[in-house]
Design an enzyme around this catalytic site. Structure first.
Site, PDB file in Angstrom:
ATOM      1  N   ASP A   1      -2.432  -3.206 -22.240  1.00 14.83           N
ATOM      2  CA  ASP A   1      -2.114  -3.657 -23.599  1.00 14.83           C
ATOM      3  C   ASP A   1      -1.728  -5.130 -23.532  1.00 14.83           C
ATOM      4  O   ASP A   1      -0.841  -5.493 -22.756  1.00 14.83           O
ATOM      5  CB  ASP A   1      -0.915  -2.875 -24.181  1.00 14.83           C
ATOM      6  CG  ASP A   1      -1.252  -1.413 -24.464  1.00 14.83           C
ATOM      7  OD1 ASP A   1      -2.447  -1.100 -24.644  1.00 14.83           O
ATOM      8  OD2 ASP A   1      -0.311  -0.603 -24.521  1.00 14.83           O
TER       9      ASP A   1
ATOM     10  N   ASP B   1       1.707  -3.180 -19.896  1.00 17.46           N
ATOM     11  CA  ASP B   1       1.994  -3.813 -21.183  1.00 17.46           C
ATOM     12  C   ASP B   1       2.380  -5.273 -20.946  1.00 17.46           C
ATOM     13  O   ASP B   1       3.404  -5.549 -20.317  1.00 17.46           O
ATOM     14  CB  ASP B   1       3.169  -3.099 -21.870  1.00 17.46           C
ATOM     15  CG  ASP B   1       2.931  -1.598 -22.021  1.00 17.46           C
ATOM     16  OD1 ASP B   1       2.062  -1.225 -22.833  1.00 17.46           O
ATOM     17  OD2 ASP B   1       3.598  -0.810 -21.322  1.00 17.46           O
TER      18      ASP B   1
ATOM     19  N   ASP C   1       0.225   2.662 -18.076  1.00 20.32           N
ATOM     20  CA  ASP C   1      -0.536   1.476 -18.451  1.00 20.32           C
ATOM     21  C   ASP C   1       0.242   0.214 -18.090  1.00 20.32           C
ATOM     22  O   ASP C   1       1.330   0.299 -17.520  1.00 20.32           O
ATOM     23  CB  ASP C   1      -0.863   1.499 -19.960  1.00 20.32           C
ATOM     24  CG  ASP C   1       0.380   1.278 -20.821  1.00 20.32           C
ATOM     25  OD1 ASP C   1       1.504   1.266 -20.289  1.00 20.32           O
ATOM     26  OD2 ASP C   1       0.215   1.103 -22.045  1.00 20.32           O
TER      27      ASP C   1
HETATM   28  P1  TTP Z   1       3.921   2.550 -23.839  1.00 18.37           P
HETATM   29  O1  TTP Z   1       3.094   1.747 -22.932  1.00 18.37           O
HETATM   30  O2  TTP Z   1       3.212   3.547 -24.695  1.00 18.37           O
HETATM   31  O3  TTP Z   1       5.067   3.361 -23.068  1.00 18.37           O
HETATM   32  P2  TTP Z   1       5.934   2.987 -21.798  1.00 18.37           P
HETATM   33  O4  TTP Z   1       5.511   1.694 -21.196  1.00 18.37           O
HETATM   34  O5  TTP Z   1       7.351   3.094 -22.225  1.00 18.37           O
HETATM   35  O6  TTP Z   1       5.645   4.174 -20.798  1.00 18.37           O
HETATM   36  P3  TTP Z   1       4.437   4.278 -19.722  1.00 18.37           P
HETATM   37  O7  TTP Z   1       5.065   3.962 -18.399  1.00 18.37           O
HETATM   38  O8  TTP Z   1       3.993   5.691 -19.813  1.00 18.37           O
HETATM   39  O9  TTP Z   1       3.385   3.318 -20.117  1.00 18.37           O
HETATM   40  O10 TTP Z   1       4.699   1.600 -24.837  1.00 18.37           O
HETATM   41  C1  TTP Z   1       5.562   0.571 -24.374  1.00 18.37           C
HETATM   42  C2  TTP Z   1       6.619   0.309 -25.391  1.00 18.37           C
HETATM   43  O11 TTP Z   1       6.117  -0.439 -26.487  1.00 18.37           O
HETATM   44  C3  TTP Z   1       7.159   1.595 -25.970  1.00 18.37           C
HETATM   45  O12 TTP Z   1       8.467   1.818 -25.514  1.00 18.37           O
HETATM   46  C4  TTP Z   1       7.132   1.436 -27.449  1.00 18.37           C
HETATM   47  C5  TTP Z   1       6.531   0.101 -27.701  1.00 18.37           C
HETATM   48  N1  TTP Z   1       5.356   0.077 -28.598  1.00 18.37           N
HETATM   49  C6  TTP Z   1       5.417  -0.719 -29.732  1.00 18.37           C
HETATM   50  O13 TTP Z   1       6.431  -1.369 -29.987  1.00 18.37           O
HETATM   51  N2  TTP Z   1       4.327  -0.758 -30.570  1.00 18.37           N
HETATM   52  C7  TTP Z   1       3.189  -0.044 -30.315  1.00 18.37           C
HETATM   53  O14 TTP Z   1       2.229  -0.119 -31.103  1.00 18.37           O
HETATM   54  C8  TTP Z   1       3.158   0.780 -29.117  1.00 18.37           C
HETATM   55  C9  TTP Z   1       1.938   1.582 -28.766  1.00 18.37           C
HETATM   56  C10 TTP Z   1       4.251   0.798 -28.299  1.00 18.37           C
HETATM   57 MN    MN Z   2       1.318   0.587 -23.666  1.00 12.43          MN
HETATM   58 MN    MN Z   3       3.474   1.263 -20.855  1.00 11.19          MN
END
Ligand code: TTP
Ligand code: MN
Ligand code: MN
Ligand code: MN
Length: 396
Positions: free
Chosen positions: A320, A212, A210
């Site tokens: 996100d 972020d 995703d």
């Molecule tokens: P993610 O997008 O779930 O994971 P990621 O970006 O590390 O891996 P990917 O490449 O698969 O997307 O979450 C990003 C970071 O944000 C994760 O390390 C933990 C944090 N987080 C929060 O702090 N609060 C939340 O509610 C969520 C869902 C994640």
């Molecule tokens: Mn995320």
């Molecule tokens: Mn992510």
């Protein structure tokens, strides 16, 4: 002498936030196997088990240690006294070093249950408990789940219909593309705003699941009401396929001095945020093209499947958006950079070793009874008496 060096035992600090953990490490043969064991343990464990011993967490700790080692393990003797690697894990490591594969892992990889759970948990909106329910109901394919007449959340409907799009790895260039779309929109609403790509991409990953984005403004309070306006604009541009706006009804928008939340390992924070799916144009164009159907919670899953299969000029991507007040920015940045294991140990370490409570909102010193405000990521590490670990070395 050479042989002796090779057999040197590894020493690791107990918390992964004390260690440097790169994306490319020296023990992929081992971690590939432990990743399967970790996933499988998560599928088996019931969620109300998490208070007690968790095999899934134990494997995640083994993985974090292996990823942080400065060299490849060549003999099980080297990790005999390493923290977090218990007897069972040592046996598995020995087997992997000797046979290049592990029977338990191979059996899991062949098992129907593991493969179906992996498929079902890969659906956006479906966690382990939903996946287990689908599996236990006897469903074996996504089509079974789509056809089955059961109550599904709107998120799950989109997750099922756009499964192929959403399981295509998100490229870094696509993250940058979404960032500039959001940045342009946001800047036109509130000049001076900052939009930062966090998550895996900030840790140096070239692909992700995703995008972020942390959104903040130097003037504290200027960010209030911003997300609603951004979403309105995205909606007008027909970019939104699905979304869930968490308006942060929590009265404490700002981190309070009261350590009333237990300092847990929970990732949950109280920022205003949006979890959603956008339709990203396949070819980057100057003009924004009308691309996606509007949010349609009333749409049937059949209509959504048809839409996903239609000749379309866009791809569904998970996004996100997180609104972070300026005073909490660097704590939010650390939290949303992750990874999850790094956060978990960072919080545990702060609690156990320093009697401090850390969250994505701030750091509270329980001994002194004061909040520690931070103006940089480095300062967060300094307060925590940790070496500054750059994002690229937080891949625990
Ligand atoms: P993610 O997008 O779930 O994971 P990621 O970006 O590390 O891996 P990917 O490449 O698969 O997307 O979450 C990003 C970071 O944000 C994760 O390390 C933990 C944090 N987080 C929060 O702090 N609060 C939340 O509610 C969520 C869902 C994640
Ligand atoms: Mn995320
Ligand atoms: Mn992510
Ligand atoms: Mn997992």
């Amino acid at each position: 002498n050479y042989k002796q060096t090779k057999l040197n035992c590894f020493q690791v600090d107990p918390y992964c936030c004390q260690r440097r953990t790169p994306l490319q490490h020296h023990n992929k043969l081992l971690t590939d196997a432990f990743e399967i064991l970790e996933e499988n343990a998560e599928y088996i464990e019931s969620s109300n088990d998490t208070k007690g011993y968790s095999r899934n967490l134990a494997y995640r700790r083994v993985l974090a240690v292996l990823r942080s080692l400065p060299q490849a393990v060549t003999s099980v003797k080297q990790i005999k006294d390493v923290k977090h690697i218990g007897g069972h894990s040592q046996k598995i490591i020995q087997e992997l070093l000797e046979e290049k594969c592990c029977l338990e892992v191979e059996e899991i990889k062949r098992s129907v249950r593991y493969n179906k759970m992996k498929l079902f948990t890969g659906v956006f909106g479906a966690g382990v408990s939903t996946a287990r329910r689908w599996y236990d109901t006897g469903m074996t394919s996504l089509n079974d789940v789509i056809q089955h007449n059961e109550d599904r959340s709107t998120a799950q409907k989109y997750g099922l219909a756009f499964f192929d799009d959403l399981n295509m790895p998100v490229l870094k260039a696509e993250a940058e593309q979404v960032k500039s779309i959001v940045k342009n929109i946001t800047e036109s609403i509130l000049p001076g705003v900052s939009v930062t790509v966090t998550g895996g991409f900030r840790r140096g990953k070239t692909v992700g699941h995703d995008i972020d984005l942390l959104i903040s403004h130097p003037k504290e309070g200027a960010e209030i009401g911003l997300l609603g306006k951004i979403l309105e604009k995205l909606q007008q541009l027909n970019l939104i396929l699905y979304g869930s706006h968490n308006k942060c009804t929590y009265s404490e928008r700002h981190f309070t001095e009261e350590p009333r939340d237990p300092p847990t390992n929970s990732q949950m924070d109280h920022f205003e945020k949006w979890f959603g799916i956008i339709g990203l144009p396949k070819i980057s164009t100057e003009k924004t093209v009308l691309i996606a159907e509007n949010d349609a919670s009333d749409k049937s899953i059949k209509d959504l499947v048809d839409l996903s299969k239609s000749e379309k000029s866009w791809t569904a991507k998970r996004v996100d958006l997180i609104i972070v007040p300026s005073s909490q920015y660097f704590y939010g940045l650390v939290g949303w950079t992750g990874n999850k294991m790094f956060n978990r140990d960072l919080r545990l370490y702060a609690q156990k070793e320093l009697n401090m409570r850390l969250s994505s909102h701030g750091l509270y010193d329980l001994t002194k009874g004061c909040l520690l405000t931070s103006n940089s990521e480095e300062e967060v590490f300094k307060y925590l008496k940790l070496p500054v670990i750059p994002p690229e070395l937080r891949n625990c």
